[in-house]
Design an enzyme around this catalytic site. Structure first.
Site, PDB file in Angstrom:
ATOM      1  N   ARG A  83      -7.522   4.102  20.501  1.00 36.11           N
ATOM      2  CA  ARG A  83      -6.347   3.633  21.252  1.00 36.11           C
ATOM      3  C   ARG A  83      -5.037   4.088  20.602  1.00 36.11           C
ATOM      4  NH1 ARG A  83      -9.819   0.044  19.883  1.00 36.11           N
ATOM      5  NH2 ARG A  83     -11.261  -0.884  21.387  1.00 36.11           N
ATOM      6  N   LYS A  99      -8.890  -1.452  35.672  1.00 35.06           N
ATOM      7  CA  LYS A  99      -8.900  -2.870  35.315  1.00 35.06           C
ATOM      8  C   LYS A  99      -7.646  -3.238  34.528  1.00 35.06           C
ATOM      9  CE  LYS A  99     -10.331  -6.385  32.364  1.00 35.06           C
ATOM     10  NZ  LYS A  99     -10.112  -6.634  30.920  1.00 35.06           N
ATOM     11  N   PRO A 146      -8.244  -7.981  38.706  1.00 31.22           N
ATOM     12  CA  PRO A 146      -9.015  -7.326  37.640  1.00 31.22           C
ATOM     13  C   PRO A 146     -10.494  -7.710  37.706  1.00 31.22           C
ATOM     14  CG  PRO A 146      -7.022  -8.392  36.777  1.00 31.22           C
ATOM     15  CD  PRO A 146      -7.196  -8.869  38.175  1.00 31.22           C
ATOM     16  N   ASP A 188     -13.820  -7.642  35.489  1.00 28.65           N
ATOM     17  CA  ASP A 188     -14.439  -7.448  34.183  1.00 28.65           C
ATOM     18  C   ASP A 188     -15.878  -7.958  34.254  1.00 28.65           C
ATOM     19  OD1 ASP A 188     -14.194 -10.211  34.232  1.00 28.65           O
ATOM     20  OD2 ASP A 188     -13.517 -10.364  32.165  1.00 28.65           O
TER      21      ASP A 188
END
Length: 279
Positions: free
Chosen positions: A170, A210, A227, A229
């Site tokens: 990331r 998402k 979203p 998940d």
């Protein structure tokens, strides 16, 4: 410092803060929470049938907006129950104190990039280190904290700096996106809605569908953003008899079913399913 009381019927700090919307908070004494947003801090404490919010006088309007006190959540609960879907009605009643935060946009974008394929303790640790490394040291009510870093400070750092803070893959995304945000601000996103907003967010490094839906809902008040998940996919199978495995199709199923406030109902469903397990 100012102290404000809000009825607790439609405001639960636990449900609001621990529903995956935000990561910069911690429990404190007396069942309270210390909450950080941007460069500001507040305290929340139970107080009889109320929640007591303490903040700097200058930050009152900010936190009234942050906790979405202008929205009628009783009406939203009624709307949820009007669909006559048992699990949604149960979820809305269970989480009726959950509010959709109105977050600082740049902070929300970067925080949710950190959140992808990550667990909450690790997300909180990374953000804490990031703020300590680059944020301004401040204090409120005798408690020291670090502000979320200014975009200028974030943009100065390279990928290696972020890797050293533990961001892993990331690091590249935070490095590139913070530079883009510093150069452009959030202006390219401000007048977009729905799928246009989602598609614009996906153009930022490290943002997929998402994460874009989370940012749309929690920072841009796109209340139809839904979203999906692991918990929502589980609920879709177990409580709606769904057979799709493509999360985009699951997203569309719920948005088509629940309409313009589907994202708010998603939070009720997510929180209920995660807290109640097999309910």
């Amino acid at each position: 410092m100012i102290s404000i009381l809000f009825p607790n019927e439609y405001f639960s700090p636990k449900a609001t803060l621990e529903s995956g919307q935000t990561f910069r908070f911690c429990p404190v004494e007396e069942g309270g929470y210390f909450v950080l947003s941007a460069d500001k801090a507040c305290l929340l404490f139970p107080d009889g049938k109320n929640i007591r919010l303490e903040c700097e006088n200058a930050d009152e309007e900010y936190f009234r907006n942050y906790f979405d006190f202008q929205t009628d959540y009783a009406a939203l609960i009624s709307e949820a129950e009007s669909f006559s879907v048992p699990v949604l009605s149960a979820a809305a009643r269970f989480g009726k104190g959950l509010r959709i935060l109105r977050q600082d946009k740049a902070e929300c974008i970067l925080s949710f990039i950190v959140s992808q394929q990550n667990n909450i303790p690790r997300i909180k640790g990374i953000l804490s280190r990031l703020c300590a490394a680059l944020g301004e040291k401040k204090s409120f009510a005798g408690r020291e904290y670090f502000a979320f870093p200014a975009l200028e400070k974030l943009a100065e750092k390279d990928e290696e700096f972020y890797r050293d803070l533990g961001l892993g893959y990331r690091a590249k995304y935070i490095s590139e996106t913070s530079k883009k945000l510093y150069a452009e601000g959030t202006a390219p996103l401000e007048n977009k809605r729905g799928r246009d907003l989602r598609n614009a967010l996906i153009s930022y490094k490290g943002i997929g569908n998402k994460v874009a839906d989370c940012i749309s809902l929690f920072a841009f008040r796109e209340t139809a953003a839904f979203p999906v998940d692991i918990w929502i996919a589980k609920l879709y199978r177990e409580n709606f008899g769904g057979t799709e495995t493509d999360r985009e199709k699951i997203n569309r199923f719920f948005v088509d079913k629940f309409g313009p406030n589907a994202g708010i109902f998603q939070q009720y469903l997510f929180y209920y399913k995660r807290e109640k397990g097999d309910a």
